[in-house]
Write an enzyme that holds these catalytic residues in place. Structure first.
Site, PDB file in Angstrom:
ATOM      1  N   HIS A 111      -4.937   1.388   7.231  1.00  0.00           N
ATOM      2  CA  HIS A 111      -3.558   1.875   7.367  1.00  0.00           C
ATOM      3  C   HIS A 111      -3.292   3.006   6.358  1.00  0.00           C
ATOM      4  O   HIS A 111      -2.775   4.069   6.713  1.00  0.00           O
ATOM      5  CB  HIS A 111      -2.575   0.714   7.159  1.00  0.00           C
ATOM      6  CG  HIS A 111      -1.137   1.116   7.207  1.00  0.00           C
ATOM      7  ND1 HIS A 111      -0.276   0.718   8.205  1.00  0.00           N
ATOM      8  CD2 HIS A 111      -0.398   1.890   6.363  1.00  0.00           C
ATOM      9  CE1 HIS A 111       0.914   1.254   7.984  1.00  0.00           C
ATOM     10  NE2 HIS A 111       0.883   1.958   6.870  1.00  0.00           N
ATOM     11  N   GLU A 112      -3.695   2.777   5.087  1.00  0.00           N
ATOM     12  CA  GLU A 112      -3.461   3.808   4.055  1.00  0.00           C
ATOM     13  C   GLU A 112      -4.319   5.038   4.304  1.00  0.00           C
ATOM     14  O   GLU A 112      -3.871   6.176   4.126  1.00  0.00           O
ATOM     15  CB  GLU A 112      -3.735   3.242   2.653  1.00  0.00           C
ATOM     16  CG  GLU A 112      -2.836   2.088   2.252  1.00  0.00           C
ATOM     17  CD  GLU A 112      -1.363   2.322   2.567  1.00  0.00           C
ATOM     18  OE1 GLU A 112      -0.878   3.458   2.396  1.00  0.00           O
ATOM     19  OE2 GLU A 112      -0.701   1.366   2.994  1.00  0.00           O
ATOM     20  N   CYS A 171       5.400  -0.196   7.692  1.00  0.00           N
ATOM     21  CA  CYS A 171       5.109   0.939   6.813  1.00  0.00           C
ATOM     22  C   CYS A 171       6.374   1.347   6.079  1.00  0.00           C
ATOM     23  O   CYS A 171       7.451   1.408   6.675  1.00  0.00           O
ATOM     24  CB  CYS A 171       4.598   2.104   7.664  1.00  0.00           C
ATOM     25  SG  CYS A 171       4.221   3.578   6.711  1.00  0.00           S
ATOM     26  N   LEU A 172       6.245   1.661   4.794  1.00  0.00           N
ATOM     27  CA  LEU A 172       7.421   2.066   4.008  1.00  0.00           C
ATOM     28  C   LEU A 172       8.031   3.365   4.543  1.00  0.00           C
ATOM     29  O   LEU A 172       9.208   3.627   4.324  1.00  0.00           O
ATOM     30  CB  LEU A 172       7.041   2.232   2.531  1.00  0.00           C
ATOM     31  CG  LEU A 172       6.627   0.943   1.802  1.00  0.00           C
ATOM     32  CD1 LEU A 172       6.134   1.261   0.397  1.00  0.00           C
ATOM     33  CD2 LEU A 172       7.764  -0.058   1.758  1.00  0.00           C
ATOM     34  N   HIS A 197      -2.829   7.495   6.580  1.00  0.00           N
ATOM     35  CA  HIS A 197      -1.811   8.379   6.001  1.00  0.00           C
ATOM     36  C   HIS A 197      -2.440   9.643   5.406  1.00  0.00           C
ATOM     37  O   HIS A 197      -1.798  10.693   5.358  1.00  0.00           O
ATOM     38  CB  HIS A 197      -1.051   7.664   4.875  1.00  0.00           C
ATOM     39  CG  HIS A 197       0.039   6.744   5.362  1.00  0.00           C
ATOM     40  ND1 HIS A 197       1.106   7.183   6.103  1.00  0.00           N
ATOM     41  CD2 HIS A 197       0.231   5.414   5.186  1.00  0.00           C
ATOM     42  CE1 HIS A 197       1.905   6.163   6.369  1.00  0.00           C
ATOM     43  NE2 HIS A 197       1.400   5.066   5.829  1.00  0.00           N
ATOM     44  N   GLN A 210       3.133   9.906   1.185  1.00  0.00           N
ATOM     45  CA  GLN A 210       4.405   9.180   1.281  1.00  0.00           C
ATOM     46  C   GLN A 210       5.347   9.474   0.123  1.00  0.00           C
ATOM     47  O   GLN A 210       6.532   9.146   0.188  1.00  0.00           O
ATOM     48  CB  GLN A 210       4.158   7.674   1.374  1.00  0.00           C
ATOM     49  CG  GLN A 210       3.446   7.261   2.667  1.00  0.00           C
ATOM     50  CD  GLN A 210       3.261   5.768   2.734  1.00  0.00           C
ATOM     51  OE1 GLN A 210       2.322   5.232   2.163  1.00  0.00           O
ATOM     52  NE2 GLN A 210       4.169   5.082   3.406  1.00  0.00           N
ATOM     53  N   GLY A 248       0.846  -1.190   0.000  1.00  0.00           N
ATOM     54  CA  GLY A 248       0.000   0.000   0.000  1.00  0.00           C
ATOM     55  C   GLY A 248       0.876   1.232   0.000  1.00  0.00           C
ATOM     56  O   GLY A 248       2.005   1.199   0.510  1.00  0.00           O
TER      57      GLY A 248
HETATM   58 NI    NI Z   1       2.219   3.141   5.769  1.00  0.00          NI
END
Ligand code: NI
Length: 185
Positions: free
Chosen positions: A140-141, A98-99, A144, A50, A45
């Site tokens: 989760h997304e 998470c990235l 963000h 991000q 995701g």
């Molecule tokens: Ni994330």
């Protein structure tokens, strides 16, 4: 084009996002670039903040995980201006990563089911219910897009235990196998 992924501590990750008002060639290119960036980083995701864009846009593709875990559904979506308008009462705990937070994995409790509205990449409106893993990745997304990290949702004890790690990360102490970027403003 593969974008660098902004790391924890970069203000853009805590900035308010704007609704997307219309479809355009630029938007279609951005969506394609977000998938490319996510795949290059082995993520499932990615949300626009991000990659430094304060827009209500996220892409999801859980196919890589479904390959190894057949119980996880394949779930590939583009979500524009999403809205969670209902959440189930039952919460479940699942480990998240998470990235934008390389090297941190923590258990997070979230509702097991949600009802959402969003526009897809063709600006077609959807009203759907997600249960289990799909609901997890989506939430989760979605976070963000509203300046929230999964680490904001861990227990007070875990928050204390990862505090130093997060502070170090915000100062550039982290390792990632993909292109990253960190800014102070
Ligand atoms: Ni994330």
């Amino acid at each position: 084009m593969i974008y660098p992924i902004y790391i924890y501590g970069s203000p853009v990750l805590r900035r308010e996002t704007k609704e997307i008002e219309s479809n355009s060639d630029e938007l279609q290119q951005l969506i394609a670039d977000m998938f490319e960036t996510m795949y290059a980083a082995d993520g499932v995701g990615l949300a626009a903040p991000q990659i430094g864009k304060s827009l209500r846009l996220a892409v999801i593709d859980t196919t890589p995980l479904a390959k190894d875990n057949p119980e996880l559904e394949t779930f590939k979506k583009v979500m524009i201006n999403p809205e969670i308008y209902e959440a189930g009462e039952e919460e479940v705990i699942m480990e998240e990563g998470c990235l934008s937070l390389p090297g941190i994995n923590e258990d997070v409790s979230r509702p097991d089911s949600i009802r959402i509205r969003y526009l897809d990449e063709n600006f077609v409106e959807h009203d759907e219910e997600y249960i289990g893993y799909g609901a997890r990745v989506f939430q989760h997304e979605y976070d963000h897009l509203f300046a929230t990290f999964f680490t904001d949702r861990v227990t007070p004890l875990r928050k204390t235990l990862i505090r130093n790690k997060l502070a170090g990360m915000a100062k550039g102490k982290f390792e990632a196998h993909y292109r990253t970027r960190q800014t102070t403003r």
